[in-house]
Scaffold this active site. Structure first.
Site, short mmCIF file in Angstrom:
data_model
loop_
_atom_site.label_atom_id
_atom_site.label_comp_id
_atom_site.label_asym_id
_atom_site.label_seq_id
_atom_site.Cartn_x
_atom_site.Cartn_y
_atom_site.Cartn_z
CB THR A 16 -0.94 0.04 1.23
OG1 THR A 16 -0.15 -0.14 2.41
CG2 THR A 16 -2.00 -1.05 1.14
N GLY A 18 5.38 2.79 -0.17
CA GLY A 18 6.81 2.50 -0.24
C GLY A 18 7.23 1.69 -1.46
CB ILE A 19 10.02 -0.77 -1.80
CG1 ILE A 19 11.15 0.19 -1.42
CG2 ILE A 19 10.49 -1.79 -2.82
CD1 ILE A 19 12.34 -0.46 -0.70
CB SER A 141 17.75 -5.05 3.62
OG SER A 141 18.48 -3.88 3.95
CE1 TYR A 154 14.34 -4.51 7.78
CE2 TYR A 154 16.55 -3.60 7.64
CZ TYR A 154 15.34 -3.89 7.04
OH TYR A 154 15.13 -3.60 5.72
P1 NAD Z 1 7.34 0.93 4.26
O1 NAD Z 1 7.20 0.91 5.73
O2 NAD Z 1 7.23 2.23 3.54
O3 NAD Z 1 6.31 -0.10 3.64
C1 NAD Z 1 6.17 -1.39 4.20
C2 NAD Z 1 4.91 -2.01 3.73
O4 NAD Z 1 4.72 -3.24 4.44
C3 NAD Z 1 3.69 -1.13 4.01
O5 NAD Z 1 2.80 -1.18 2.92
C4 NAD Z 1 3.09 -1.79 5.26
O6 NAD Z 1 1.70 -1.61 5.35
C5 NAD Z 1 3.45 -3.24 5.03
N1 NAD Z 1 3.44 -4.01 6.27
C6 NAD Z 1 4.15 -3.78 7.40
N2 NAD Z 1 3.81 -4.66 8.34
C7 NAD Z 1 2.89 -5.48 7.78
C8 NAD Z 1 2.15 -6.59 8.25
N3 NAD Z 1 2.27 -7.02 9.50
N4 NAD Z 1 1.27 -7.18 7.41
C9 NAD Z 1 1.10 -6.72 6.13
N5 NAD Z 1 1.77 -5.69 5.65
C10 NAD Z 1 2.65 -5.07 6.45
O7 NAD Z 1 8.70 0.22 3.96
P2 NAD Z 1 9.64 0.09 2.66
O8 NAD Z 1 10.85 0.89 2.94
O9 NAD Z 1 8.88 0.30 1.42
O10 NAD Z 1 10.06 -1.44 2.82
C11 NAD Z 1 9.60 -2.48 1.99
C12 NAD Z 1 10.58 -3.63 2.06
O11 NAD Z 1 11.85 -3.19 1.59
C13 NAD Z 1 10.80 -4.16 3.48
O12 NAD Z 1 10.88 -5.56 3.46
C14 NAD Z 1 12.13 -3.55 3.87
O13 NAD Z 1 12.81 -4.33 4.81
C15 NAD Z 1 12.84 -3.54 2.53
N6 NAD Z 1 13.95 -2.58 2.46
C16 NAD Z 1 13.72 -1.25 2.59
C17 NAD Z 1 14.80 -0.38 2.52
C18 NAD Z 1 14.62 1.11 2.63
O14 NAD Z 1 15.61 1.82 2.86
N7 NAD Z 1 13.42 1.64 2.44
C19 NAD Z 1 16.10 -0.85 2.36
C20 NAD Z 1 16.28 -2.22 2.26
C21 NAD Z 1 15.20 -3.08 2.30
#
Ligand code: NAD
Length: 264
Positions: A16, A18-19, A141, A154
């Site tokens: 919903t 972010g990535i 990550s 994490y």
């Molecule tokens: P974000 O917090 O913006 O988005 C995370 C998404 O996961 C959201 O849509 C949230 O609703 C959903 N989510 C969280 N807990 C949940 C649950 N219990 N059940 C269902 N949905 C759930 O984060 P992001 O930065 O977009 O991260 C997305 C992925 O990328 C993650 O796995 C994160 O570890 C990985 N990641 C992010 C980064 C970064 O710098 N942003 C770097 C490396 C890896």
């Protein structure tokens, strides 16, 4: 380049914002049908509406489920049929001193970050193998190989995802199914904006200062020296989702801005 994604169906956990949201948008732009996921129906419907506005003709629907609740995941997987592309994206992160991370938090991180992908893969891999085509992509990550001292729990879950991913790839030998992991570096998602705010508050500086300090002190090896945009990560995921990536299997691909100082 035609990524040949028309006619494919993708499910992206935690999409919903972010990535995950950026991956959904790109796959829709390439003509795939996409099932997004969020914890609440309201949040999910808002994101579906946004995607339909941004991508005219988008074939997008959603299924709500919270990956920290096993019963909701069982209900979710029962509704997923003939998914060609599974993106295990849902994930949580939070800076916390090691001594303050409780057992409950360790287990919650493991359930949301690792078991989410395990449960979805267990449900969807057999169908992919039967149809002799599929893509499973774990959003791990750089923190899985550069364990961050400010959130060891994490980093540990992100390393575990790499093991699950490589292990599952072994089960695809000689088929058209691939399983890979993606290692993003610091990326400007809504979640990371929140993370920066927390760091700024605890260091009593502005978010802009916290961002600069982050690259100076916490990620000094970054070659990009800025946060990646979510679309930069989504582009790699979209390629790996495509039939064109058929010779890429069992690997971990970095889109980390060069933060990991490794040649391979
Ligand atoms: P974000 O917090 O913006 O988005 C995370 C998404 O996961 C959201 O849509 C949230 O609703 C959903 N989510 C969280 N807990 C949940 C649950 N219990 N059940 C269902 N949905 C759930 O984060 P992001 O930065 O977009 O991260 C997305 C992925 O990328 C993650 O796995 C994160 O570890 C990985 N990641 C992010 C980064 C970064 O710098 N942003 C770097 C490396 C890896």
């Amino acid at each position: 380049m035609d990524l040949q994604l028309k006619g494919k169906t993708a499910f992206i956990s935690g999409s919903t914002q972010g990535i995950g949201f950026a991956i959904a948008r790109q796959l829709l732009q390439e003509g795939a049908a996409v099932i997004i996921n969020g914890r609440t129906t309201q949040r999910m419907n808002d994101s579906i509406e946004k995607l339909q506005q941004e991508v005219p003709g988008a074939r997008v629907k959603g299924i709500a489920a919270d990956f920290s609740k096993a019963a909701e995941v069982i209900k979710l997987t029962a509704q997923l049929q003939d998914v060609d592309i599974l993106v295990n994206n849902a994930g949580i992160f939070e800076p916390k001193p090691f001594g303050e991370i409780t057992d409950e938090e360790w287990l919650r991180f493991f359930e949301v970050n690792v078991l989410s992908g395990v449960r979805l893969s267990r449900a969807l891999l057999p169908g992919m193998l039967e149809r002799n085509w599929g893509r499973i992509i774990f959003i791990s990550s750089e923190s899985g190989i550069n364990i961050p001292e400010e959130m060891i729990h994490y980093g540990t879950t992100k390393t575990a995802q790499l093991s699950v991913s490589r292990g599952l790839a072994e089960l695809t030998k000689g088929t058209g199914v691939t399983v890979n992991a993606i290692l993003p570096g610091p990326t400007k998602s809504e979640g990371v904006e929140e993370f920066i705010k927390q760091v700024a508050d605890s260091n009593q500086v502005t978010p802009e200062q916290a961002e600069q300090d982050f690259f100076k002190t916490m990620r000094p090896t970054s070659l990009l020296q800025r946060f990646a945009d979510v679309t930069e990560v989504a582009s790699l995921v979209t390629y790996v989702s495509s039939p064109l990536s058929s010779a890429t299997n069992g690997t971990a691909l970095r889109v980390d801005g060069g933060v990991v100082k490794m040649i391979l």
